[in-house]
Enzyme design. Structure first.
Site, PDB file in Angstrom:
ATOM      1  N   ALA A 253       0.832  -1.200   0.000  1.00 25.31           N
ATOM      2  CA  ALA A 253       0.000   0.000   0.000  1.00 25.31           C
ATOM      3  C   ALA A 253       0.871   1.257   0.000  1.00 25.31           C
ATOM      4  O   ALA A 253       0.568   2.237  -0.672  1.00 25.31           O
ATOM      5  CB  ALA A 253      -0.920   0.005   1.212  1.00 25.31           C
TER       6      ALA A 253
ATOM      7  N   CYS B 163     -32.178 -27.863 -18.124  1.00 20.77           N
ATOM      8  CA  CYS B 163     -33.472 -27.302 -18.546  1.00 20.77           C
ATOM      9  C   CYS B 163     -33.875 -27.796 -19.934  1.00 20.77           C
ATOM     10  O   CYS B 163     -34.960 -27.482 -20.405  1.00 20.77           O
ATOM     11  CB  CYS B 163     -33.435 -25.784 -18.519  1.00 20.77           C
ATOM     12  SG  CYS B 163     -32.456 -25.066 -19.854  1.00 20.77           S
TER      13      CYS B 163
ATOM     14  N   SER C  97      19.109 -24.147 -26.531  1.00 23.02           N
ATOM     15  CA  SER C  97      18.364 -24.742 -25.423  1.00 23.02           C
ATOM     16  C   SER C  97      19.284 -25.721 -24.705  1.00 23.02           C
ATOM     17  O   SER C  97      20.347 -26.088 -25.207  1.00 23.02           O
ATOM     18  CB  SER C  97      17.111 -25.437 -25.936  1.00 23.02           C
ATOM     19  OG  SER C  97      17.477 -26.351 -26.930  1.00 23.02           O
TER      20      SER C  97
ATOM     21  N   LYS D 175      15.397 -25.526 -11.789  1.00 18.09           N
ATOM     22  CA  LYS D 175      14.930 -25.246 -13.138  1.00 18.09           C
ATOM     23  C   LYS D 175      13.501 -24.738 -13.011  1.00 18.09           C
ATOM     24  O   LYS D 175      12.581 -25.491 -12.713  1.00 18.09           O
ATOM     25  CB  LYS D 175      14.977 -26.524 -13.970  1.00 18.09           C
ATOM     26  CG  LYS D 175      14.637 -26.315 -15.420  1.00 18.09           C
ATOM     27  CD  LYS D 175      14.940 -27.580 -16.218  1.00 18.09           C
ATOM     28  CE  LYS D 175      14.556 -27.411 -17.677  1.00 18.09           C
ATOM     29  NZ  LYS D 175      13.157 -27.041 -17.853  1.00 18.09           N
TER      30      LYS D 175
HETATM   31 ZN   LIG Z   1     -30.252 -24.734 -19.040  1.00 21.83          ZN
END
Ligand SMILES: [Zn+2]
Length: 719
Positions: free
Chosen positions: A42, A435, A90, A131
């Site tokens: 803050a 529904c 890499s 890592k």
């Molecule tokens: Zn429904």
């Protein structure tokens, strides 16, 4: 009470700006590099706001590297591809300890240090560090300033993500000055490392995405990659990404010669310069000791605040590194040992189709229970029907499950060899499972986990607003602690009320439950005391602030944080309802899709009715300023973008800016079409002309004094 001080003068500003920048840099460094915060969040935000106001007032003091610019710049169009200074190879990896020992043997041999009779020299020092599962990036500093950040890409070229990286607080924009006498920093210094998302942040963002009905990120790496691909750096700034350096790129120019000389020395230098590093967890010349460290880290790594997937073992000395050289793919002096992800196989028993509060129908796997990373799981996410189809998951299949980011169980793949004969594919429901209303299928957006495969869908949605499943989920959400916080109205009570035939089909119905006291008392396990508690809880919820209510309605794309943004931007519900889509689009962090969805909802029949009914049952939608809880009432300045110009009798502009910010305004330096109000003192110049041209509201000082709350008006000078 904060009367204008009238003491700060123009000449004090540069010193304060420098002081604030110094303080904020130190705080950042303490948090990200030293992991020992020196001030609460803050306080940091408060200092940042003060600096921001000063810079707005004194554009001549602005600096591209100021901490205020880390909120992210303007949206970008895309990412240019640029060449790496040196190939960004890499690292070879292995899951086997034998491989690790074999690697070490080859290394000794090519350095002429084998076990043989004629072997000579001390074996090289090895370092092993965690890592971290993130996104690799190369940071290029020239003369101490961050000039470029490239992703690994194909190793030869990568994406230029500089603008996004500048919004990551963990990464310094300028390197710390060296103490006198210390060796100078090379002119070109490239640090390579990993940008990652801390686990706590990963969970926070996924909870937010869930609330806003967006697909959650699969794991922290995925979330980091997704964040860095954002075209809006502001989004990057809002997500607290971390960074650790673990390698070198180009080091050039005067002072490059003799810089560091070993990996451990390099990391020490970087840390001195303010760059967080990945420290060695173990060092030894003996590969056996390194293997032991890797075995030990297999369990302690789960306590890390970020996701790890192994350890990286490397030769410390740069001369030896150069001597060992590289293969076409990767350096010979480094290897990654990866822990096998904890993945289990189990059997898919059935798939549940769940209907969420926005009607989204999601498949969930019900499996034979299995212990995974410490806990027993029998449910796993299947994400969506597009993924089910892509992975060809069938009922009765043996499936592999894993915990994404070691948190959320999900189905990785199917063991096809074990598929029972005649196993049936999973049929996405063509109607709502509750529904039986129609469902809509949403095609993938270009930028999703689906990779934009047009064959795949991202979501299936029941579009019946009366769907009882949706209403139930919406009510549970609405009454929840973080939304309307209605004591006593939990999932079980909601089900009991519905089963008891008491009307509860809308949010407004909640506030009408008082009319059904008798019926409530007739419900099972609802005594006098619990009914009174419930009704009292409902009473208290009538005065929840606008931001809370907006977040509770389950509007698509509006979770808690977007609801706050809306409440901050508008003074009242009425203002919000009258706002044009274009105004919503201007809200920071909103964007066109969200603006359209929200605007459509606010003006839909369902939305209009919801707000009208909630008003009828007595909700007041108070809207205090969010930024400062001390500001109890809403002022004429809350949420407005204000520009100050000319000279004012009663105030120093700095002080006035501070007062207005405290009242919830945003004070900016220049007039644009986004400006809401210009306060013009005497001898106002071009800003006034521009505001007149743009038709922006203009106040003189008298009007300002009238509108200011009395405690902020200047005191008459003492006699
Ligand atoms: Zn429904």
């Amino acid at each position: 009470m904060s009367a204008p001080k009238g003491t700060s003068s123009r000449s004090a500003a540069p010193a304060r700006v420098a002081e604030l920048r110094g303080l904020l840099l130190r705080a950042n460094r303490a948090y990200y590099v030293d992991a020992s915060p020196i001030m609460p969040d803050a306080e940091f935000d408060r200092l940042l706001a003060e600096l921001s106001a000063l810079e707005a007032e004194h554009p001549e003091l602005d600096d591209a590297d100021s901490p205020t610019h880390r909120v992210g710049g303007e949206p970008i169009k895309g990412f240019a591809t640029k060449a790496h200074s040196r190939p960004m190879l890499s690292i070879d990896n292995t899951y086997s300890e034998d491989d690790l020992r074999a690697w070490h043997g080859r290394l000794l041999k090519s350095l002429g240090m084998g076990d043989g009779l004629f072997a000579g020299g001390d074996p090289p020092m090895l370092l092993a560090d965690a890592k971290i599962d993130g996104v690799a990036v190369a940071l290029r500093y020239e003369r101490g300033r961050l000039v470029q950040a490239l992703t690994r890409g194909d190793g030869v070229t990568g994406d230029d993500i500089t603008e996004n990286v500048r919004a990551i607080r963990a990464i310094p924009l300028t390197l710390a000055a060296r103490p006198s006498g210390a060796p100078a920093t090379p002119e070109v210094l490239e640090a390579r490392g990993e940008i990652y998302m801390p686990l706590a942040e990963f969970e926070r963002i996924n909870a937010e995405r869930d609330a806003a009905d967006l697909e959650p990120f699969m794991n922290p790496r995925n979330a980091t990659a997704g964040t860095l691909k954002q075209l809006d750096p502001k989004v990057v700034a809002q997500r607290r990404l971390g960074f650790v350096a673990h390698g070198r790129g180009e080091i050039d120019g005067p002072h490059a010669e003799g810089f560091a000389g070993s990996h451990s020395a390099f990391l020490r230098e970087l840390k001195e310069l303010g760059i967080p590093v990945s420290p060695a967890l173990s060092h030894s010349t003996d590969i056996g000791a390194i293997v032991l460290a890797i075995q030990g880290f297999a369990t302690t790594r789960h306590d890390c605040p970020y996701a790890t997937d192994g350890m990286v073992v490397r030769v410390d000395d740069w001369l030896l590194q150069d001597q060992l050289g590289v293969t076409s793919k990767s350096p010979r002096w480094v290897i990654a040992y990866k822990y096998p992800a904890e993945r289990k196989t189990t059997v898919l028993l059935r798939v549940d189709h769940q209907v969420g509060k926005t009607g989204k129908v999601t498949p969930r796997a019900v499996m034979e229970p299995v212990v995974l990373a410490g806990t027993t799981v029998q449910h796993a996410t299947l994400h969506n029907y597009g993924q089910v189809r892509k992975k060809d998951i069938r009922l009765g299949d043996t499936i592999e499950v894993e915990k994404a980011g070691e948190i959320i169980p999900y189905v990785v793949s199917v063991v096809e060899a074990k598929r029972p004969k005649g196993a049936q594919p999973i049929q996405p429901p063509s109607a709502c499972p509750i529904c039986h209303g129609p469902v809509e299928i949403e095609p993938p957006e270009a930028d999703t986990a689906q990779g934009g495969d047009p064959e795949l869908e991202t979501a299936r949605r029941c579009v019946n607003p009366e769907c009882p499943a949706q209403i139930r989920e919406k009510l549970i959400w609405f009454a929840g602690r973080k939304q309307m916080d209605i004591d006593g109205l939990g999932e079980r009570t909601i089900d009991a009320i519905a089963a008891g035939g008491i009307p509860l089909a809308s949010f407004a119905d909640v506030f009408r439950l008082g009319q059904h006291r008798e019926a409530l008392l007739g419900l099972e396990r609802m005594g006098e005391k619990s009914v009174d508690n419930l009704l009292q809880g409902i009473e208290q919820a009538r005065t929840r602030p606008l931001g809370r209510v907006l977040g509770a309605l389950g509007i698509r794309h509006v979770g808690a944080s977007n609801a706050k943004l809306l409440a901050k931007r508008f003074r009242s519900l009425q203002d919000l309802l009258e706002a044009e889509e274009a105004v919503l689009n201007q809200i920071e962090g909103f964007g066109p899709i969200r603006a359209r969805t929200v605007h459509e909802y606010l003006h839909s029949q369902a939305g209009t009715q919801t707000f009208r009914e909630l008003e009828q049952v007595g909700l007041t939608f108070p809207n205090p300023d969010y930024r400062d809880q001390n500001v109890a009432q809403c002022s004429a300045f809350t949420g407005r973008k204000i520009v100050l110009t000319g000279s004012l009798e009663s105030f120093e502009r700095n002080d006035l800016a501070e007062i207005l910010e405290g009242l919830g305004a945003k004070v900016t330096g220049s007039v644009s079409k986004h400006t809401d109000l210009l306060i013009a003192g005497a001898a106002a110049g071009s800003k006034l002309t521009k505001a007149q041209e743009l038709g922006i509201e203009i106040w003189d000082e008298a009007k300002l004094l009238e509108a200011l709350p009395p405690e902020h008006r200047p005191q008459p000078p003492a006699a």
